[in-house]
Enzyme design. Structure first.
Site, PDB file in Angstrom:
ATOM      1  CE1 TYR A  60     -16.646  26.143   2.098  1.00 52.16           C
ATOM      2  CE2 TYR A  60     -18.957  27.089   1.829  1.00 52.16           C
ATOM      3  CZ  TYR A  60     -17.688  26.736   1.373  1.00 52.16           C
ATOM      4  OH  TYR A  60     -17.450  27.454   0.312  1.00 52.16           O
TER       5      TYR A  60
ATOM      6  CG  PHE B  95     -14.803  37.764   4.841  1.00 53.26           C
ATOM      7  CD1 PHE B  95     -14.373  36.400   4.473  1.00 53.26           C
ATOM      8  CD2 PHE B  95     -15.899  37.810   5.836  1.00 53.26           C
ATOM      9  CE1 PHE B  95     -14.691  35.245   5.472  1.00 53.26           C
ATOM     10  CE2 PHE B  95     -16.219  36.750   7.002  1.00 53.26           C
ATOM     11  CZ  PHE B  95     -15.632  35.608   6.549  1.00 53.26           C
TER      12      PHE B  95
END
Length: 436
Positions: free
Chosen positions: A127, A436
């Protein structure tokens, strides 16, 4: 004949099952999704923020984002685009599918006015190329209770407070308000919605996944106010000599006072038959080891990056937090990822040559303990750094002096990294307890 380029787009309700199969494939789970899970996702997901890549009608990559509130240094909540459920099937790697899905999502996030994007990275190298940086690490400890040195005759907090065992419905009633107080104090924490609490207390279960009820305990101050919550599980292991060798695994421990934190750790370490504690994900500077008379009884078993952040709006992000001291600094943010994102979705460069709100610009930061002012500028920069490095500084995870030593930050003016270190420093490390 060359293969057709897979189509990247949002999905509709009829495609949730195929999307779920691709998600399971990417995470190495049994591919066929549970029918109830498919129905639940179709009803709950915002499909306008749920993307897939399709090759000849089959979903081969998945991507989803949800709204989130992230606590900045100083306690202010900022709007975040939380990225989750990211997979690319092994047959379709290295074709730019993730880049296309990410670019579209981040462009929409900027249009909505989100300040940052967040994610939990399954692999470290992925990322950074999208402008994310590791912004809140975590640590897990294993405590050898017998060596910890705690009083085995402990009967409860000496501070006048008390610990009570409670049930799921009690947690559902008490937990959300306590957590709101906790996250207002802890930079890096994120909000928990009603469904989070319903899943944590067994009021709702995930289709196809077994539910085992945990233990819950709350700490109440001498005034009767709830100041801490502990959720834990225990196994059932006995030695050959009929000696208990049980482990308590902490699912969640949040507290808004040091007294509550100390009492809850002492409580879980005092439970009969428990000889070992697994702490779950804690901040890297968690107090637990030093709460023990013998800190060596707490053995670090995990220390890793956890929450990654990508700054979408530099001005609003830098103005949202507070700073340790007063000072002024001109920052040049090099954001190749932002330029690539904009180009991928067809956004033209601005007349100044900048791409979007965080696209390789200079900013003058005038900051202090009470807040900050941040404005675009043409002044010569004191520091040049990437978007990922800015995210780590913004949440207090990293030091500008360390980044300069690693050649991940350029100091144009002698002493500028030290000035930045004094500005961005935080008394405690950032911490995000949640997945999450």
């Amino acid at each position: 004949m060359p293969a057709a380029t897979p189509e990247v787009r949002t999905i509709d309700e009829s495609e949730v099952a195929d999307w779920s199969r691709a998600l399971n494939t990417g995470f190495l789970r049994p591919p066929k999704p549970h029918p109830e899970a498919v129905a639940e996702r179709a009803a709950r997901f915002d499909l306008t923020r749920t993307r897939g890549a399709f090759d000849e009608g089959r979903c081969v990559a998945t991507f989803r984002s949800v709204p989130q509130l992230l606590t900045a240094v100083g306690g202010a909540p900022v709007r975040a685009d939380a990225v989750t459920n990211v997979t690319v099937s092994p047959t379709h790697r290295r074709r730019g599918l993730l880049s296309r899905m990410m670019a579209a999502d981040l462009a929409e996030a900027r249009e909505r006015g989100d300040v940052v994007a967040t994610l939990i990275a399954s692999e470290y190298p992925i990322y950074g190329r999208y402008g994310f940086g590791p912004a809140a690490a975590l640590a897990d400890w294993e405590v050898d209770v017998a060596r910890a040195g705690l009083d085995p005759r402990w009967r409860g907090p000496a501070c006048g407070g008390r610990i009570d065992l409670v049930d799921g419905p009690d947690v559902l009633k008490l937990g959300p308000e306590l957590h709101d107080r906790f996250r207002a104090r802890q930079h890096g924490a994120i909000d928990r919605d009603e469904r989070w609490w319903r899943l944590a207390t067994g009021q709702e279960t995930v289709p196809g996944e077994p539910w085992t009820e945990p233990f819950h305990a709350v700490y109440r101050s001498a005034a009767g106010e709830v100041e801490g919550l502990l959720t834990y599980r225990a196994d059932d292991v006995w030695g050959d000599a009929k000696q208990p060798l049980n482990t308590a695994t902490v699912d969640d421990l949040i507290a808004v006072t040091p007294a509550a934190e100390r009492a809850l750790w002492h409580y879980v370490c005092s439970i009969d038959w428990i000889t070992r504690i697994r702490t779950g994900h804690r901040a890297t500077d968690d107090l637990l080891p030093l709460l023990l008379p013998n800190p060596r009884a707490a053995r670090a078993v995990t220390r890793s990056d956890w929450l990654w952040v990508r700054i979408l709006d530099v001005v609003r992000a830098l103005e949202a937090r507070t700073y340790a001291t007063a000072g002024t600094l001109v920052l040049e943010i090099v954001d190749a990822a932002g330029r690539a994102d904009a180009a991928a979705v067809g956004v033209p460069p601005s007349p100044s040559g900048h791409w979007g709100r965080a696209g390789g610009s200079r900013y003058r930061l005038e900051a202090g303990p009470d807040g900050a002012s941040c404005t675009p500028t043409t002044e010569a920069p004191a520091l040049t750094l990437g978007a990922g490095e800015l995210a780590a500084l913004w949440l207090g995870e990293e030091s500008p002096v360390r980044l300069a030593a690693l050649d991940r930050l350029v100091e144009h003016r002698p002493g500028a990294a030290t000035t930045a270190d004094l500005l961005f420093r935080t008394a405690r490390r950032p911490w995000c307890p949640d997945l999450f």
